[in-house]
Write an enzyme that holds these catalytic residues in place. Structure first.
Site, mmCIF file in Angstrom:
data_model
loop_
_atom_site.group_PDB
_atom_site.id
_atom_site.type_symbol
_atom_site.label_atom_id
_atom_site.label_comp_id
_atom_site.label_asym_id
_atom_site.label_seq_id
_atom_site.Cartn_x
_atom_site.Cartn_y
_atom_site.Cartn_z
ATOM 1 N N LYS A 132 32.249 0.202 -14.185
ATOM 2 C CA LYS A 132 31.705 -0.922 -13.566
ATOM 3 C C LYS A 132 33.118 -2.095 -13.768
ATOM 4 C CE LYS A 132 26.875 -0.207 -14.238
ATOM 5 N NZ LYS A 132 25.568 -0.990 -14.491
ATOM 6 N N TYR A 177 21.395 -0.152 -5.223
ATOM 7 C CA TYR A 177 20.591 -0.676 -6.246
ATOM 8 C C TYR A 177 19.288 -0.831 -5.787
ATOM 9 C CZ TYR A 177 24.107 -0.424 -10.163
ATOM 10 O OH TYR A 177 24.982 -0.066 -11.159
ATOM 11 N N ASN A 225 27.635 -3.891 -18.195
ATOM 12 C CA ASN A 225 27.449 -2.749 -19.146
ATOM 13 C C ASN A 225 28.178 -1.794 -19.187
ATOM 14 O OD1 ASN A 225 25.954 -1.638 -17.310
ATOM 15 N ND2 ASN A 225 24.054 -1.611 -18.521
ATOM 16 N N GLU A 234 23.237 9.550 -5.523
ATOM 17 C CA GLU A 234 24.087 8.608 -5.720
ATOM 18 C C GLU A 234 25.659 9.285 -5.332
ATOM 19 O OE1 GLU A 234 21.570 6.428 -9.069
ATOM 20 O OE2 GLU A 234 23.371 7.656 -9.672
ATOM 21 N N HIS A 282 27.653 3.084 -15.219
ATOM 22 C CA HIS A 282 26.397 3.434 -14.705
ATOM 23 C C HIS A 282 26.327 5.132 -14.960
ATOM 24 C CE1 HIS A 282 23.341 4.462 -11.712
ATOM 25 N NE2 HIS A 282 24.003 5.315 -11.442
HETATM 26 P P1 IDP Z 1 20.773 1.780 -16.510
HETATM 27 O O1 IDP Z 1 22.032 1.286 -15.926
HETATM 28 O O2 IDP Z 1 20.786 1.875 -18.033
HETATM 29 O O3 IDP Z 1 19.998 2.887 -16.006
HETATM 30 P P2 IDP Z 1 18.662 0.343 -15.074
HETATM 31 O O4 IDP Z 1 17.225 -0.244 -15.814
HETATM 32 O O5 IDP Z 1 18.481 1.316 -14.291
HETATM 33 O O6 IDP Z 1 19.727 0.557 -16.371
HETATM 34 O O7 IDP Z 1 19.156 -1.094 -14.578
HETATM 35 C C1 IDP Z 1 20.261 -0.995 -13.759
HETATM 36 C C2 IDP Z 1 21.634 -1.953 -14.057
HETATM 37 O O8 IDP Z 1 20.998 -3.183 -13.788
HETATM 38 C C3 IDP Z 1 21.962 -1.760 -15.716
HETATM 39 O O9 IDP Z 1 22.847 -0.994 -15.787
HETATM 40 C C4 IDP Z 1 22.421 -3.378 -15.604
HETATM 41 O O10 IDP Z 1 24.208 -3.359 -15.205
HETATM 42 C C5 IDP Z 1 21.626 -4.029 -14.892
HETATM 43 N N1 IDP Z 1 20.283 -4.776 -15.663
HETATM 44 C C6 IDP Z 1 19.509 -4.085 -16.045
HETATM 45 N N2 IDP Z 1 18.665 -4.816 -16.827
HETATM 46 C C7 IDP Z 1 19.288 -6.055 -16.530
HETATM 47 C C8 IDP Z 1 18.735 -7.342 -17.044
HETATM 48 O O11 IDP Z 1 17.605 -7.510 -17.822
HETATM 49 N N3 IDP Z 1 19.568 -8.439 -16.791
HETATM 50 C C9 IDP Z 1 20.758 -8.321 -16.178
HETATM 51 N N4 IDP Z 1 21.270 -7.172 -15.690
HETATM 52 C C10 IDP Z 1 20.407 -6.094 -15.883
HETATM 53 MG MG MG Z 2 19.315 3.203 -14.118
#
Ligand code: IDP
Ligand code: MG
Length: 140
Positions: A11, A51, A114, A128, A117
Site C-alpha cells: 500500500k 473496496y 497498514n 482481485e 492487503h
Molecule cells: P483487512 O485488510 O485486514 O482484510 P478489512 O476489514 O478488509 O481488513 O479492511 C480493508 C482495509 O480498510 C484495511 O486493510 C485498512 O486499510 C482499512 N480499514 C479497516 N478498518 C479501518 C478503520 O477502522 N479505520 C480506517 N481504515 C480501516
Molecule cells: Mg479484507
C-alpha cells in the site's frame, strides 16, 4: 481444499516509506512465489470499485483517499493454502494487534495505513487478481 493463489497489494504508506523491497523479501522468505507483479497507482474509481464491499463502512471515504495517495504494488502469489498462510504472514488489520514478526507489525503505521492487503478468500483472490491482471498474465 484450499487454493494455492492469493492477491496482495503493497500500500502507499509502505511504497512511500521505501519498504517495498523489504516486504517483497519477507514474502519470498515465507515461501510464496510471485506469479505476476505490477507497480501502479489507483484512481479514485479504481479504489472505490476494489473496496466496494466496504462502501457502507464509516472508513470507506478515508480508505479510498488513502489508497489513491501514492503508488502501490499489486501481485498474485502462489503457495499451498495461500490465502490463510498470507493472512498469517501479514497479521491483524490493526498493527497494534498484529503479532510480532508479521509484516503489519513491522511496517504498518495505522489501521488505515497498514502496509499490505491480503485477500480473505479463494473467491476474492481470483476476483482481485482479475482486477489488475489479464487472463494471460494470471495463467503464466
Ligand atoms: P483487512 O485488510 O485486514 O482484510 P478489512 O476489514 O478488509 O481488513 O479492511 C480493508 C482495509 O480498510 C484495511 O486493510 C485498512 O486499510 C482499512 N480499514 C479497516 N478498518 C479501518 C478503520 O477502522 N479505520 C480506517 N481504515 C480501516
Ligand atoms: Mg479484507
Amino acid at each position: 481444499m484450499a487454493g494455492n493463489k492469493t492477491f496482495t497489494m503493497i500500500k502507499p504508506d509502505a511504497t512511500g516509506a521505501g519498504h517495498t523491497g523489504k516486504i517483497i523479501d519477507k514474502i519470498i522468505e515465507a515461501g510464496f512465489s510471485f506469479k505476476a507483479m505490477k507497480w501502479t497507482q489507483l484512481t479514485t474509481a479504481d479504489a472505490q470499485q476494489f473496496y466496494l464491499v466496504h462502501k457502507d463502512r464509516p472508513f470507506y471515504g478515508e480508505l479510498v483517499e488513502y489508497m489513491t495517495s501514492g503508488p502501490i504494488v499489486a501481485a498474485i502469489l502462489e503457495k499451498d493454502n495461500a490465502v490463510a498462510s498470507f493472512r498469517e504472514l501479514i497479521g491483524a488489520t490493526n498493527p497494534a494487534e498484529a503479532a510480532e514478526g508479521t509484516i503489519r507489525k513491522m511496517f504498518a503505521t495505522s489501521i488505515a495505513a497498514n502496509a499490505v492487503h491480503g485477500s480473505d478468500s479463494d473467491e476474492n483472490a481470483a476476483i482481485e487478481g482479475s482486477f489488475f491482471f489479464s487472463q494471460r498474465e494470471r495463467t503464466l
